[in-house]
Motif scaffolding. Structure first.
Motif, PDB file in Angstrom:
ATOM      1  N   CYS A 118       0.818  -1.210   0.000  1.00  0.00           N
ATOM      2  CA  CYS A 118       0.000   0.000   0.000  1.00  0.00           C
ATOM      3  C   CYS A 118       0.856   1.266   0.000  1.00  0.00           C
ATOM      4  O   CYS A 118       0.416   2.318  -0.477  1.00  0.00           O
ATOM      5  CB  CYS A 118      -0.929   0.007   1.207  1.00  0.00           C
ATOM      6  SG  CYS A 118      -2.220  -1.260   1.138  1.00  0.00           S
ATOM      7  N   ASN A 120       1.547   2.407  -6.481  1.00  0.00           N
ATOM      8  CA  ASN A 120       0.857   1.244  -7.041  1.00  0.00           C
ATOM      9  C   ASN A 120      -0.141   1.610  -8.146  1.00  0.00           C
ATOM     10  O   ASN A 120      -1.346   1.609  -7.938  1.00  0.00           O
ATOM     11  CB  ASN A 120       0.149   0.457  -5.930  1.00  0.00           C
ATOM     12  CG  ASN A 120      -0.546   1.365  -4.930  1.00  0.00           C
ATOM     13  OD1 ASN A 120      -0.911   2.476  -5.266  1.00  0.00           O
ATOM     14  ND2 ASN A 120      -0.726   0.882  -3.720  1.00  0.00           N
ATOM     15  N   ILE A 178      -6.803  -3.131 -11.085  1.00  0.00           N
ATOM     16  CA  ILE A 178      -7.617  -3.704 -10.009  1.00  0.00           C
ATOM     17  C   ILE A 178      -8.884  -4.288 -10.635  1.00  0.00           C
ATOM     18  O   ILE A 178      -9.622  -3.594 -11.338  1.00  0.00           O
ATOM     19  CB  ILE A 178      -8.015  -2.619  -8.979  1.00  0.00           C
ATOM     20  CG1 ILE A 178      -6.800  -2.223  -8.151  1.00  0.00           C
ATOM     21  CG2 ILE A 178      -9.122  -3.125  -8.064  1.00  0.00           C
ATOM     22  CD1 ILE A 178      -6.415  -3.216  -7.094  1.00  0.00           C
ATOM     23  N   LYS A 233      -8.769  -3.858  -3.303  1.00  0.00           N
ATOM     24  CA  LYS A 233      -7.319  -3.705  -3.411  1.00  0.00           C
ATOM     25  C   LYS A 233      -6.623  -4.870  -2.724  1.00  0.00           C
ATOM     26  O   LYS A 233      -5.670  -5.450  -3.264  1.00  0.00           O
ATOM     27  CB  LYS A 233      -6.880  -2.382  -2.793  1.00  0.00           C
ATOM     28  CG  LYS A 233      -5.388  -2.087  -2.933  1.00  0.00           C
ATOM     29  CD  LYS A 233      -5.061  -0.699  -2.386  1.00  0.00           C
ATOM     30  CE  LYS A 233      -3.582  -0.389  -2.560  1.00  0.00           C
ATOM     31  NZ  LYS A 233      -3.243   0.976  -2.060  1.00  0.00           N
ATOM     32  N   ASN A 258      -7.131  -8.246  -4.716  1.00  0.00           N
ATOM     33  CA  ASN A 258      -6.222  -8.315  -5.863  1.00  0.00           C
ATOM     34  C   ASN A 258      -4.788  -8.579  -5.414  1.00  0.00           C
ATOM     35  O   ASN A 258      -4.071  -9.383  -6.009  1.00  0.00           O
ATOM     36  CB  ASN A 258      -6.300  -7.020  -6.677  1.00  0.00           C
ATOM     37  CG  ASN A 258      -7.474  -6.982  -7.626  1.00  0.00           C
ATOM     38  OD1 ASN A 258      -7.331  -7.178  -8.825  1.00  0.00           O
ATOM     39  ND2 ASN A 258      -8.664  -6.733  -7.097  1.00  0.00           N
ATOM     40  N   TYR A 259      -4.363  -7.881  -4.359  1.00  0.00           N
ATOM     41  CA  TYR A 259      -3.022  -8.112  -3.826  1.00  0.00           C
ATOM     42  C   TYR A 259      -2.825  -9.570  -3.417  1.00  0.00           C
ATOM     43  O   TYR A 259      -1.800 -10.190  -3.751  1.00  0.00           O
ATOM     44  CB  TYR A 259      -2.782  -7.199  -2.618  1.00  0.00           C
ATOM     45  CG  TYR A 259      -1.792  -7.759  -1.633  1.00  0.00           C
ATOM     46  CD1 TYR A 259      -0.417  -7.662  -1.859  1.00  0.00           C
ATOM     47  CD2 TYR A 259      -2.219  -8.431  -0.483  1.00  0.00           C
ATOM     48  CE1 TYR A 259       0.489  -8.199  -0.961  1.00  0.00           C
ATOM     49  CE2 TYR A 259      -1.316  -8.975   0.410  1.00  0.00           C
ATOM     50  CZ  TYR A 259       0.032  -8.861   0.171  1.00  0.00           C
ATOM     51  OH  TYR A 259       0.920  -9.415   1.050  1.00  0.00           O
TER      52      TYR A 259
END
Length: 537
Positions: free
Chosen positions: A182, A186, A190, A335, A338-339
């Motif tokens: 984070c 970035n 997404i 977020k 997806n990470y």
């Protein structure tokens, strides 16, 4: 883990050693009884674990070092039980195991005097003696296990959970890396929940994306563990399935909850899982506002399907993003989802690639890892990167890249969900049998009206169609009653008896030669009777 389960991972690691010139440290009894144990690994597990059998010559060519069986038998005797032994080994550097590992590391140095040990792989969380040994000899330790996403189960990409010098059954590594992620610059794609399912999801569950906004029927789903006692979890958190049932029972009535037991546990209880348990949990997850478990990776699927995962304890790398109270609602941030999928978890094509882990040892940024993983996944599922250039929703664009699922997508586009949902019968399928080409399977979401379930299929390629097999409920056994069937909106003769239908067996078989004209649609109205619950639907 029993010896037969351990054998599957043993074969997995032997394959890695064979391909990359590694050596294997394992239990003495696995080496001594390799031939016997390998015979017990059924054919289905070869695809399940992405492994193969080894012949005697191949087996002998791999350098292996054995931890004596007497080490573990003595520790168990000293501790008083196997459970106590495992708890002891997880928390303490045991003298006997420490001594055995030192012997092995010194022997490896003697055998390979001009080489350094680059890395060590360990399935699941390692005992403290193992982590301490890797620290003493300056060897990075990569702990790993399967995630819940595996190609053999229908997903388009197998993903692994893995961590360098960190345990995998806790939240520490996941949280540290996500915080770093984070903080980095970035600028990355997404995807929303439906787009991720379109990219990675099973063919059979694609139609369920059309029902994700429907109201659940229950407050919370409980997913039981394979074992009543998970040593790595209980050692740290003193938390098990009994605690889950106890706390949920204080909040909800039994009628407000649903339970899905692990198939391994059902087997031990001699309960026929074919009758009681659906193959895929997606509709089970969607039927509840929340899902909870001690440490089941079904929590990731709960995130994926847009429901609330509840984890009071930090037993998984994703736990810090879950609700902690059983009556809380907390939908996972996109977020993070997806990470976790594209950065924290590792694609199978990279998991056992030594060069990949050498790169990871250079400490690349989380964004670099994210981009590399995403590109690898897109390559593996044959989806082009330029698809992310669009600003709008790309759900249907991603689906268009799934060429083998064209018929499913065509049916999805024409589906309008009814107001009511029966979460126990959300999807049905047909298998189209052709004269001159392979079978085709089409899944559709079902509608519900006036006490009937309606399954409607659009059939495009019908020139050489021979038979149509309709499966009302494919992934569990139950009583099915077909009320009527229509081809091109014209009734056809089918059996209307309420008949017990085995798992993966058709409810109706239509012989196309008996139908006049071209078939463009099949509509079946039906119902089911889950006799084990005493309720007729």
């Amino acid at each position: 883990m029993d010896n037969e389960s351990r054998m599957k991972w043993y074969l997995k690691n032997l394959l890695f050693c064979k391909e990359y010139g590694g050596v294997c440290i394992t239990h003495q009894n696995l080496i001594d009884n390799f031939g016997e144990y390998q015979k017990r690994v059924g054919e289905r597990f070869l695809s399940e674990f992405e492994i193969r059998y080894f012949n005697e010559q191949e087996f002998s060519s791999i350098k292996q070092y054995a931890i004596e069986d007497s080490v573990f038998s003595q520790i168990e005797k000293q501790c008083g039980s196997r459970s106590a032994e495992i708890s002891h080994l997880l928390g303490e550097d045991d003298f006997l195991l420490h001594k055995s590992l030192d012997r092995i590391f010194h022997k490896m140095k003697d055998d390979f005097p001009n080489e350094n040990i680059e890395m060590a792989f360990h399935c699941l969380n390692a005992y403290k003696s193992i982590t301490d040994a890797c620290e003493r000899y300056n060897v990075p330790l990569i702990s790993y296990t399967f995630s819940c996403m595996r190609k053999v189960h229908g997903y388009r990409q197998t993903l692994y959970i893995a961590a360098i010098d960190k345990p995998i059954y806790c939240t520490d590594d996941g949280k540290i890396r996500y915080d770093k992620f984070c903080q980095e610059n970035n600028n990355f794609p997404i995807l929303n929940n439906k787009e991720i399912i379109a990219l990675l999801g099973k063919s059979r569950t694609l139609p369920l994306t059309l029902l994700m906004d429907k109201e659940p029927s229950h407050e919370i789903a409980i997913c039981g563990e394979a074992f009543a006692y998970i040593p790595s979890v209980y050692y740290t958190y003193h938390y098990d399935d009994d605690d889950v049932y106890y706390y949920i029972g204080k909040i909800y009535k039994q009628s407000q909850t649903k339970t899905r037991q692990h198939p391994y546990l059902l087997g031990h209880m001699q309960i026929p899982k074919d009758h009681f348990m659906q193959d895929d949990p997606a509709s089970f997850i969607l039927s509840c506002k929340r899902t909870t478990s001690v440490a089941s990776q079904i929590m990731l699927k709960t995130m994926l399907w847009g429901r609330t995962p509840v984890m009071p304890k930090d037993t998984l790398p994703l736990a810090f993003q879950c609700a902690t109270k059983y009556d809380e609602i907390k939908v996972t941030d996109l977020k993070f989802l997806n990470y976790y999928l594209f950065c924290y978890m590792v694609p199978s094509s990279l998991m056992f690639d030594a060069d990949y882990w050498r790169w990871r040892m250079t400490k690349p940024s989380e964004i670099e890892i994210y981009i590399r993983h995403l590109k690898e996944i897109l390559k593996n599922v044959e989806c082009y990167e330029s698809i992310f250039n669009k600003k709008d929703d790309i759900f249907w664009d991603i689906l268009a890249t799934r060429k083998s699922d064209n018929s499913i997508v065509e049916n999805m586009k024409s589906f309008v969900p009814s107001e009511a949902i029966d979460w126990n019968a959300t999807t049905s399928k047909v298998i189209l049998k052709y004269i001159d080409k392979p079978d085709e399977t089409i899944w559709v979401a079902n509608n519900f009206k006036n006490g009937e379930i309606k399954s409607r299929f659009i059939i495009s390629d019908n020139l050489t169609l021979k038979n149509i097999l309709f499966f009302a409920i494919d992934d569990r056994a139950t009583y099915i009653k077909v009320e009527r069937a229509l081809v091109n909106d014209t009734p056809v003769v089918v059996s209307t008896k309420c008949e017990y239908t085995e798992k993966h067996c058709p409810s109706v078989v239509i012989n196309v030669s008996e139908i006049t004209g071209t078939i463009s649609t099949l509509t079946v109205f039906w119902n089911y009777d889950d006799s084990y619950s005493g309720s007729y639907k």
